[in-house]
Design an enzyme around this catalytic site. Structure first.
Site, mmCIF file in Angstrom:
data_model
loop_
_atom_site.group_PDB
_atom_site.id
_atom_site.type_symbol
_atom_site.label_atom_id
_atom_site.label_comp_id
_atom_site.label_asym_id
_atom_site.label_seq_id
_atom_site.Cartn_x
_atom_site.Cartn_y
_atom_site.Cartn_z
ATOM 1 N N ALA A 196 0.790 -1.151 0.067
ATOM 2 C CA ALA A 196 0.006 0.039 0.127
ATOM 3 C C ALA A 196 0.658 1.305 -0.003
ATOM 4 O O ALA A 196 2.045 1.185 0.402
ATOM 5 C CB ALA A 196 -1.151 -0.056 1.135
ATOM 6 N N ASP A 197 0.271 2.254 -0.460
ATOM 7 C CA ASP A 197 1.099 3.631 -0.388
ATOM 8 C C ASP A 197 -0.116 4.546 -0.529
ATOM 9 O O ASP A 197 -1.257 4.307 -1.164
ATOM 10 C CB ASP A 197 2.038 3.653 -1.737
ATOM 11 C CG ASP A 197 2.822 4.803 -1.556
ATOM 12 O OD1 ASP A 197 3.791 4.741 -0.703
ATOM 13 O OD2 ASP A 197 2.588 6.087 -2.036
ATOM 14 N N THR A 198 0.143 5.707 0.098
ATOM 15 C CA THR A 198 -0.767 6.874 0.298
ATOM 16 C C THR A 198 -0.145 7.966 -0.021
ATOM 17 O O THR A 198 0.957 8.462 0.528
ATOM 18 C CB THR A 198 -1.241 7.074 1.618
ATOM 19 O OG1 THR A 198 -1.796 5.718 2.141
ATOM 20 C CG2 THR A 198 -2.603 8.149 1.677
#
Length: 177
Positions: free
Chosen positions: A64-66
């Protein structure tokens, strides 16, 4: 086995709402983005490159990455106090988007998706911005704020998944798992 390919304590906490049966592994990957990539595609790309090193054909891997984006500009983690101040000043009184990309690699398929949540900040004075920066909370967070902490005091409203802003859209992820 489920592998969470993230060192984020927030993602660990959120994934624990779905299952307690996972391990955390991280790899050093080159997070340089392709030129002119849109924020939603950027987080999908980054989630994929974080998950792929652990693809062994038998485990379920979650990467995941934000990012925070305003007017198509991606705001990453601040480099220093001035950078944090400038980001928060840019977000003051405006809507911005928080995108989280997630890649789920299973033995039989791979799914990559991104979720967007709109966030509106109050109009912030320089004093309010500096007071928040003095908490040291902004430094390890995209866009220089954490909605789950003292950064919540900057937020007037959100439209979308709150947990997406924290760093993992758990209800959507749960559907894919």
């Amino acid at each position: 086995m489920i592998i969470l390919a993230s060192k984020s304590p927030r993602r660990k906490e959120l994934l624990s709402l779905i299952t307690g049966d996972f391990v955390i592994k991280t790899a050093d990957v080159d997070e340089t983005l392709p030129k002119d990539i849109m924020p939603d595609k950027a987080v999908e790309y980054l989630s994929k490159i974080k998950a792929e090193p652990f693809n062994n054909g038998s485990d379920t891997i979650i990467g995941a990455d934000t990012v925070v984006a305003i007017d198509g500009i991606i705001l990453g983690k601040p480099e220093n106090r001035d950078d944090a101040f400038n980001m928060l000043k840019m977000l003051s009184g405006k809507y911005h988007s928080v995108f989280t990309g997630v890649t789920v690699i299973k033995p039989d398929n791979t799914i990559t998706f991104s979720i967007e949540t709109k966030v509106k900040f109050f109009d912030l004075t320089d004093e309010e911005i500096n007071s928040y920066i003095n908490t040291d909370e902004p430094y390890d967070k995209a866009g220089s704020y954490g909605i789950q902490g003292k950064g919540s005091l900057l937020v007037e409203k959100i439209d979308g998944d709150y947990f997406n802003v924290v760093g993992l859209p758990i209800s959507t992820l749960n559907k894919y798992l």
